[in-house]
Design a protein around this motif. Structure first.
Motif: not given
Length: 566
Positions: A459-468, A480-488, A549-553
């Motif tokens: 049930c793995k799915e991508p999610q945007e990481i909140p700024e907080a 980088p400016d404008g780039k959103k951090a994505v994890a799972y 490990r977060v960035l590796e999903g």
């Protein structure tokens, strides 16, 4: 005329015409249904067969796990019918009861239910696995056995058991030996093992008995029948008998062991019994009797694994693994010992307790009750000409002093400390009285670790990481400016029990005691200064390794924050 089941499967391209012909030829000799033969031959799954049968018979196909089943539906059908016929009630409207079954051609359950319960019964199809999962979820573990036991008891016996009852020893032994009680305890153990639990907690309170399983490091309540409270003493007594404990003694803590076999695998149970206000609480640790330990399976990054391999190849020195209880320290040490376990080396361990048996390694269990402490055993071990030693834990100055002297006289030693991070291990040794020069000259590295839950692949799915969250990791400015951090994340499914996680892996922090670090230790600088220097030298902190490990999903930011207190 409706299509035959084989024709439906061919039409849907689930099987080929050749596979159908094979099944038909098999049917001529066995007389079995074609669908069952196709399933037995591995050409189709039960799900595919039942979907096709539902279409052929005009019967709805459902997944009971995805339905919201009312409590009155559950109470309308006793557990004995559900478990005996492997059916699941899913709906009750007026006088019509709808049940899920995996066998559309078996009419006996419907007739029996109509006769005994007085409902008109209709059926829907569902896989046997989904039915079993739903039964466990809604009726609880061993519900049928509990009902069977209570039905056989006298009315005066149906009361919550407590230590004040004053039963005689022979009565307790008779209760623990009943076949139905043995079956109930076995069901509890088997369900825990199939749910991947590492511990079972049985806790008694005034009006209820709570059963919990620890899965992937987290405790979860297990659904049970409310009537299980009246069987508390029987359950406790049976487990005591299994693990060789005194079933009459309820005032003192006791520890025991037992072995069981589930699904052709052997498991060792470590049982701990503790007296409480409303009787004894039990914790059962479940350990496979055979485990393969490998440095490759620890979940380390390639860089950290290379560092660890380099450390354990040294002929002498100390590797100290730090972290709280349940962080996987013993597993890491066992993996290191397994890596070094060759016929040319003598390896001995001193443990409390011995978690797993390691073939070819001499393992000793400490017993403070008779004076067999870590320090005393360690002195004796040195006379056994070891090359490598493992000391389960350094708890006091005497053990630390002997361990260090062992390393300085040409031995490679592995041990553990209870500290939050690697640099704090240095301060911990000094706090218990070890001189800085001895720490600097004997310890090769401190390695802190934690276990994080792994995201469920189903049930793995991508999610945007909140700024907080990024700010808590100190990473918001690095993006980088404008780039959103994505994890799972795991959305939650049957495979993971709707937790979003399945399994665990490690995150690590390795501090090597090199030239600069030795100088700082000799100067007795604080743990904070040691950490700053180690990071400057390239050490990844637990938080940084967890973020990787977060960035590796592999895991989630929330999980890393939970175990590292970010």
């Amino acid at each position: 005329m409706p299509l035959r089941i084989g024709e439906i499967l061919v039409e849907k391209k689930i099987i080929t015409a050749e596979q159908l012909n094979i099944a038909i030829k098999e049917q001529e000799s066995t007389g079995e249904a074609v669908g069952e033969i196709l399933k037995k031959l591995g050409f189709i799954t039960e799900y595919q067969l039942l979907k096709a049968l539902a279409e052929q018979q005009g019967i709805p196909f459902v997944d009971p796990g995805e339905l919201q089943i009312d409590r009155n539906v559950i109470t309308s059908v006793p557990p004995k019918f559900v478990w005996h016929y492997k059916i699941m009630p899913v709906r009750l409207e007026g006088g019509t009861l709808t049940i899920a079954t995996s066998n559309p051609f078996d009419m006996w359950p419907l007739d029996d239910l109509e006769t005994n319960l007085g409902y008109r019964v209709e059926k829907v199809l569902a896989t046997s696995r989904s039915i079993q999962d739903a039964i466990r979820e809604y009726y609880g573990v061993g519900a049928d056995t509990i009902e069977e036991i209570l039905a056989a008891e006298k009315p005066e016996d149906k009361r919550p058991a407590c230590p004040a009852d004053g039963e005689k020893e022979k009565d307790i032994e008779k209760m623990a030996g009943k076949a139905s009680v043995i079956k109930l305890v076995n069901q509890i153990l088997e369900e825990a093992i199939r749910d991947r639990a590492t511990d079972i907690h049985i806790e008694n309170f005034r009006t209820r008995l709570r059963l919990r399983y620890r899965i992937d490091g987290i405790l979860y309540d297990t659904r049970t029948s409310g009537d299980i409270h009246s069987l508390y003493l029987a359950i406790i007594s049976r487990i005591k008998v299994m693990s060789g404990l005194d079933i009459v003694e309820r005032r003192l803590p006791q520890d025991g062991r037992a072995q069981i076999r589930v699904d052709k695998k052997e498991y060792e149970l470590r049982v701990s019994c503790m007296p409480t206000l409303y009787g004894e609480n039990l914790v059962i640790r479940i350990l496979p009797t055979t485990m393969i330990f490998s440095v490759q399976d620890l979940g380390m990054s390639p860089e950290d694994r290379d560092v660890l391999e380099d450390i354990i190849k040294k002929p002498y020195g100390i590797l100290l693994v730090t972290g709280p209880t349940g962080s996987g320290k013993t597993t890491t040490l066992y993996a290191c010992l397994s890596r070094l376990n060759t016929k040319e080396r003598k390896i001995v361990t001193i443990e409390d307790p011995i978690e797993y048996e390691l073939d070819g390694i001499s393992q000793t269990q400490v017993n403070p009750g008779i004076g067999l402490t870590f320090s005393r055993t360690l002195r004796s071990m040195l006379r056994h000409d070891p090359d490598i030693m493992m000391v389960g834990e350094i708890r006091d100055f005497e053990t630390a002093e002997i361990t260090i002297q062992t390393a300085l006289t040409g031995h490679l030693v592995f041990s553990t400390l209870h500290t939050n991070d690697a640099p704090s291990g240095i301060a911990r040794l000094m706090d218990i009285g070890v001189e800085p020069y001895l720490v600097a000259s004997s310890v090769e590295a401190f390695m802190a670790q934690r276990l994080v839950r792994v995201i469920c692949d189903e049930c793995k799915e991508p999610q945007e990481i909140p700024e907080a969250v990024l700010e808590r990791f100190g990473l918001s400015c690095s993006l980088p400016d404008g780039k959103k951090a994505v994890a799972y994340r795991g959305k939650g499914c049957k495979a993971c029990g709707n937790t979003g996680y399945r399994g665990r892996t490690g995150i690590y922090e390795i501090l090597r005691v090199d030239g600069e670090m030795k100088d700082l230790i000799l100067k007795k600088v604080s743990a904070g200064e040691l950490k700053e220097a180690a990071v400057r030298s390239g050490m990844k902190t637990l938080k940084q390794d967890g973020w990787n490990r977060v960035l590796e999903g592999i895991t989630t930011p929330e999980e890393v924050m939970r175990v590292t207190q970010v």
